[in-house]
Structure formats: C-alpha cells, structure tokens
Write a protein that holds these residues in place. Structure first.
Motif, mmCIF file in Angstrom:
data_model
loop_
_atom_site.group_PDB
_atom_site.id
_atom_site.type_symbol
_atom_site.label_atom_id
_atom_site.label_comp_id
_atom_site.label_asym_id
_atom_site.label_seq_id
_atom_site.Cartn_x
_atom_site.Cartn_y
_atom_site.Cartn_z
ATOM 1 N N VAL A 198 7.916 -10.818 -24.440
ATOM 2 C CA VAL A 198 6.464 -10.929 -24.355
ATOM 3 C C VAL A 198 5.854 -10.529 -25.696
ATOM 4 C CG1 VAL A 198 6.340 -10.549 -21.867
ATOM 5 C CG2 VAL A 198 6.208 -8.598 -23.411
ATOM 6 N N PHE A 199 4.760 -11.218 -26.062
ATOM 7 C CA PHE A 199 4.033 -10.886 -27.275
ATOM 8 C C PHE A 199 3.057 -9.745 -27.009
ATOM 9 C CE2 PHE A 199 5.306 -15.227 -28.244
ATOM 10 C CZ PHE A 199 5.620 -15.156 -29.609
ATOM 11 N N SER A 200 2.833 -8.926 -28.037
ATOM 12 C CA SER A 200 1.782 -7.920 -27.971
ATOM 13 C C SER A 200 0.428 -8.624 -28.007
ATOM 14 C CB SER A 200 1.911 -6.949 -29.142
ATOM 15 O OG SER A 200 1.800 -7.642 -30.385
ATOM 16 N N PRO A 201 -0.648 -7.957 -27.592
ATOM 17 C CA PRO A 201 -1.961 -8.608 -27.553
ATOM 18 C C PRO A 201 -2.441 -9.152 -28.890
ATOM 19 C CG PRO A 201 -1.993 -6.634 -26.218
ATOM 20 C CD PRO A 201 -0.678 -6.636 -26.954
ATOM 21 N N ASP A 202 -2.016 -8.539 -29.999
ATOM 22 C CA ASP A 202 -2.415 -9.064 -31.315
ATOM 23 C C ASP A 202 -1.434 -10.100 -31.848
ATOM 24 O OD1 ASP A 202 -0.234 -7.538 -32.075
ATOM 25 O OD2 ASP A 202 -1.395 -6.076 -33.227
ATOM 26 N N GLY A 203 -0.342 -10.340 -31.113
ATOM 27 C CA GLY A 203 0.640 -11.352 -31.508
ATOM 28 C C GLY A 203 1.595 -10.920 -32.592
ATOM 29 N N ASN A 204 1.524 -9.673 -33.046
ATOM 30 C CA ASN A 204 2.346 -9.229 -34.173
ATOM 31 C C ASN A 204 3.729 -8.739 -33.762
ATOM 32 O OD1 ASN A 204 0.274 -9.780 -36.015
ATOM 33 N ND2 ASN A 204 -0.594 -7.735 -35.792
ATOM 34 N N TRP A 205 3.866 -8.316 -32.514
ATOM 35 C CA TRP A 205 5.140 -7.799 -32.025
ATOM 36 C C TRP A 205 5.641 -8.640 -30.862
ATOM 37 C CZ3 TRP A 205 4.939 -1.706 -31.555
ATOM 38 C CH2 TRP A 205 4.673 -1.165 -32.813
ATOM 39 N N VAL A 206 6.951 -8.562 -30.652
ATOM 40 C CA VAL A 206 7.589 -9.132 -29.471
ATOM 41 C C VAL A 206 8.427 -8.032 -28.826
ATOM 42 C CG1 VAL A 206 9.257 -10.805 -28.605
ATOM 43 C CG2 VAL A 206 7.675 -11.464 -30.402
ATOM 44 N N ALA A 207 8.253 -7.856 -27.518
ATOM 45 C CA ALA A 207 9.075 -6.906 -26.768
ATOM 46 C C ALA A 207 10.080 -7.683 -25.936
ATOM 47 C CB ALA A 207 8.211 -6.028 -25.871
ATOM 48 N N THR A 208 11.351 -7.335 -26.080
ATOM 49 C CA THR A 208 12.412 -8.063 -25.386
ATOM 50 C C THR A 208 13.251 -7.113 -24.550
ATOM 51 O OG1 THR A 208 12.565 -9.688 -27.187
ATOM 52 C CG2 THR A 208 14.422 -9.548 -25.669
ATOM 53 N N PRO A 209 13.238 -7.275 -23.215
ATOM 54 C CA PRO A 209 14.122 -6.461 -22.371
ATOM 55 C C PRO A 209 15.564 -6.917 -22.503
ATOM 56 C CG PRO A 209 12.951 -8.057 -21.035
ATOM 57 C CD PRO A 209 12.420 -8.199 -22.430
ATOM 58 N N SER A 210 16.491 -5.983 -22.319
ATOM 59 C CA SER A 210 17.891 -6.273 -22.605
ATOM 60 C C SER A 210 18.796 -5.877 -21.451
ATOM 61 C CB SER A 210 18.311 -5.505 -23.868
ATOM 62 O OG SER A 210 19.702 -5.495 -24.025
ATOM 63 N N TYR A 211 19.935 -6.562 -21.344
ATOM 64 C CA TYR A 211 20.944 -6.155 -20.378
ATOM 65 C C TYR A 211 21.706 -4.933 -20.891
ATOM 66 C CZ TYR A 211 23.996 -9.089 -23.346
ATOM 67 O OH TYR A 211 24.652 -9.659 -24.403
ATOM 68 N N ASN A 212 21.394 -4.481 -22.107
ATOM 69 C CA ASN A 212 21.980 -3.259 -22.665
ATOM 70 C C ASN A 212 21.155 -2.023 -22.286
ATOM 71 O OD1 ASN A 212 24.089 -4.635 -23.994
ATOM 72 N ND2 ASN A 212 22.719 -5.159 -25.682
ATOM 73 N N ASN A 213 20.249 -2.182 -21.314
ATOM 74 C CA ASN A 213 19.450 -1.087 -20.749
ATOM 75 C C ASN A 213 18.310 -0.636 -21.656
ATOM 76 O OD1 ASN A 213 21.671 -1.301 -19.062
ATOM 77 N ND2 ASN A 213 22.440 0.755 -19.465
ATOM 78 N N ASP A 214 17.960 -1.399 -22.669
ATOM 79 C CA ASP A 214 16.882 -0.989 -23.555
ATOM 80 C C ASP A 214 15.902 -2.135 -23.785
ATOM 81 O OD1 ASP A 214 18.136 -2.709 -25.381
ATOM 82 O OD2 ASP A 214 19.138 -1.083 -26.447
ATOM 83 N N ILE A 215 14.864 -1.852 -24.556
ATOM 84 C CA ILE A 215 13.832 -2.833 -24.897
ATOM 85 C C ILE A 215 13.691 -2.835 -26.413
ATOM 86 C CG2 ILE A 215 11.403 -3.479 -24.634
ATOM 87 C CD1 ILE A 215 11.510 -1.591 -22.059
ATOM 88 N N ARG A 216 13.781 -4.006 -27.013
ATOM 89 C CA ARG A 216 13.653 -4.114 -28.464
ATOM 90 C C ARG A 216 12.232 -4.538 -28.832
ATOM 91 N NH1 ARG A 216 19.102 -4.854 -30.068
ATOM 92 N NH2 ARG A 216 20.349 -3.912 -28.404
ATOM 93 N N LEU A 217 11.629 -3.820 -29.772
ATOM 94 C CA LEU A 217 10.337 -4.195 -30.347
ATOM 95 C C LEU A 217 10.604 -4.819 -31.707
ATOM 96 C CD1 LEU A 217 8.247 -0.979 -29.521
ATOM 97 C CD2 LEU A 217 8.378 -3.110 -28.211
ATOM 98 N N GLN A 218 10.158 -6.077 -31.881
ATOM 99 C CA GLN A 218 10.458 -6.806 -33.101
ATOM 100 C C GLN A 218 9.199 -7.404 -33.715
ATOM 101 O OE1 GLN A 218 13.683 -8.957 -30.775
ATOM 102 N NE2 GLN A 218 14.492 -9.122 -32.848
ATOM 103 N N ASP A 219 9.240 -7.588 -35.018
ATOM 104 C CA ASP A 219 8.171 -8.286 -35.721
ATOM 105 C C ASP A 219 8.217 -9.760 -35.313
ATOM 106 O OD1 ASP A 219 7.131 -9.998 -38.082
ATOM 107 O OD2 ASP A 219 6.429 -8.004 -38.611
#
Length: 266
Positions: A148-169
């Motif tokens: 999912v994109f952040s409200p400003d569109g600058n970040w992407v949050a990705t849930p993982s099967y590795n039990n974590d969530i990655r925040l990416q540019d």
C-alpha cells in the motif's frame, strides 16, 4: 470545465451495484467511488453518494477475477492474474499490463504509480505510459499479500511472509525501515491519513499499530477470531477495522494506545 464523469445507461449498470449478479466489487478508501464487473462482463464505476453510474468501460471484462478502484486518477484495475488492465477514468485510457498480479494491487494517490506482486517479488510500475514501465522490483515477499502507498505517495508498505513489514521509497525501492513484531506472516497493512501510523494484521491473529517515523511498535491487540486477513483505518484515523479469516469483522477505537472493539457479524 466540463465534468469528466459521463452517465451511461446499460442493462444491469444503471443503479448502485447489488452483490447479486456481480463477479467482483471494490470501493475506494474514501468510500466515494465503487467499481464492479458483472457476470456478463460489464465494467462500471458508481458515485456512491449520488447512487448513479458515472462511467462504463467500453470493453467487456468477462474474465475479470478481481477489480480494484482508487481515487488517484481515478483508476480502475482489473484482470485475472495473467491479463491485467489499468483504466484511467478521467483520461479514458486503458493500458495493458503483461505481468502476473497476485493479491490486490494499489495505486498511488497521484494516480501515476501502481504497486503489485508476482510470486515472491513486489513491484512498482509507472502507469502513465503505455505499456506500463517497471520502476523497481524487490524479491522476497509472498504472492498473497499486497503493498500500500502512503497518503503522500512517497512510501510503500509491504507485508511479508517473513513476519515483518517493509517500508520502502516508492520511486527507488530503497528500504526505509522494517516493522517487526508479528510472530507469523503479515497479511494486510494500512496507513493513517497523516502517514505517521500503520495498522497491520496477520496469521498470528494480532492487530498492531506502528510508528512509521521511528519503525516502532506502539500497540498490539491479541485477536479472538484467528488469523486476520484484512485491516483498514477510518478516514478520520479514530478507528480501524479488522476482518478475520472466519468472517468476523471487528471495529476498533484507539486512544492512548488502548482499544475497545466491537464484533460485527456479517
């Protein structure tokens, strides 16, 4: 200027969508637009406040296994994993994406980028060009989860099967932070309106609230209904919903890192 919405009359498409007769339905996060593909292949967009059809795609979407609609654009994405289409409603342009999509995609608030998954990779696409151009690709995420994109569109949050969530540019794919706290795969995430919080749910049955600026877990609520398949934050950020695999929907209100929930049986 002239409104870009065009009222179109068509059998089965002239009224607000009823789940009966529709292959798939979707609604924007702000609840103002709804899109759906009928069993006979018609694809349309409704204004939920006025209860009228505002646009209908000229082509049939009989093979649509999913439909997703986003305020950015506005944009409708539909397809069947292997054949996927991106319809910019305002510009009335349709682009074909020759890539596999697992789970649901997300479109940025500006309507210029789309996040999707293909097997163990997450990707961001430039959907302003034809065909859509791959901006970046990152390996190591499960196919059934969605970014999912952040409200400003600058970040992407990705849930993982590795039990974590990655925040990416969103433009470079660079890792900004990792949210760790779930004990099993994460199935769903959603940003608050200001982008400072993320809510997540997963296979461990817990719902978590995160501080995105410091990549910290703020609160964790143990579920009572088993694995969580989806979460969503309300537009005012004062409450959020979680949907369990067993079909139980709970509405949560968060204040001072506490929560009181209400079960809603469908």
């Amino acid at each position: 200027g002239k409104p870009y919405w065009t009222s179109l009359d068509s059998p089965g498409m002239g009224a607000p969508p009823d789940p009966d007769g529709f292959r798939t339905l979707a609604v924007t996060k702000d609840g103002t637009l709804r899109a759906g593909a009928t069993d006979d292949g018609h694809l349309g967009v409704w204004d939920t406040r006025r209860g009228v059809v505002v646009a209908r795609h000229p082509a049939l979407a009989a093979e649509a296994h999913f439909v997703a609609v986003f305020s950015g654009g506005p944009t409708v994405v539909w397809g069947n994993q292997e054949s996927n289409y991106i319809w910019n409603v305002k510009e009335n342009t349709t682009r074909t994406l020759a890539a596999v999509i697992h789970g649901l995609p997300d479109v940025s608030p500006r309507g210029d980028r789309m996040a999707s998954h293909e097997w163990t990779a997450s990707m961001v696409w430039d959907i302003t060009v034809d065909p859509p151009r791959l901006v970046w690709r990152a390996e190591g995420w499960g196919p059934e989860y969605h970014s999912v994109f952040s409200p400003d569109g600058n970040w992407v949050a990705t849930p993982s099967y590795n039990n974590d969530i990655r925040l990416q540019d969103s433009e470079t794919g660079a890792l900004i932070g990792t949210l760790k706290g779930h004990t099993a795969s994460v199935h769903s995430v959603d940003f608050s309106r200001d982008g400072r919080r993320v809510v997540s749910g997963g296979k461990d049955g817990t719902v978590c609230i995160w501080d995105t600026q410091h990549a910290q877990l703020l609160s964790s609520f143990a579920g009572r209904d088993g694995p969580i398949s989806s979460v969503a934050i309300s537009p005012d950020d004062n409450s959020f919903a979680s949907l369990a695999d067993n079909g139980v929907l709970r509405l949560w209100t968060a204040a001072n890192r506490q929560a009181a929930d209400q079960r809603v049986d469908r």
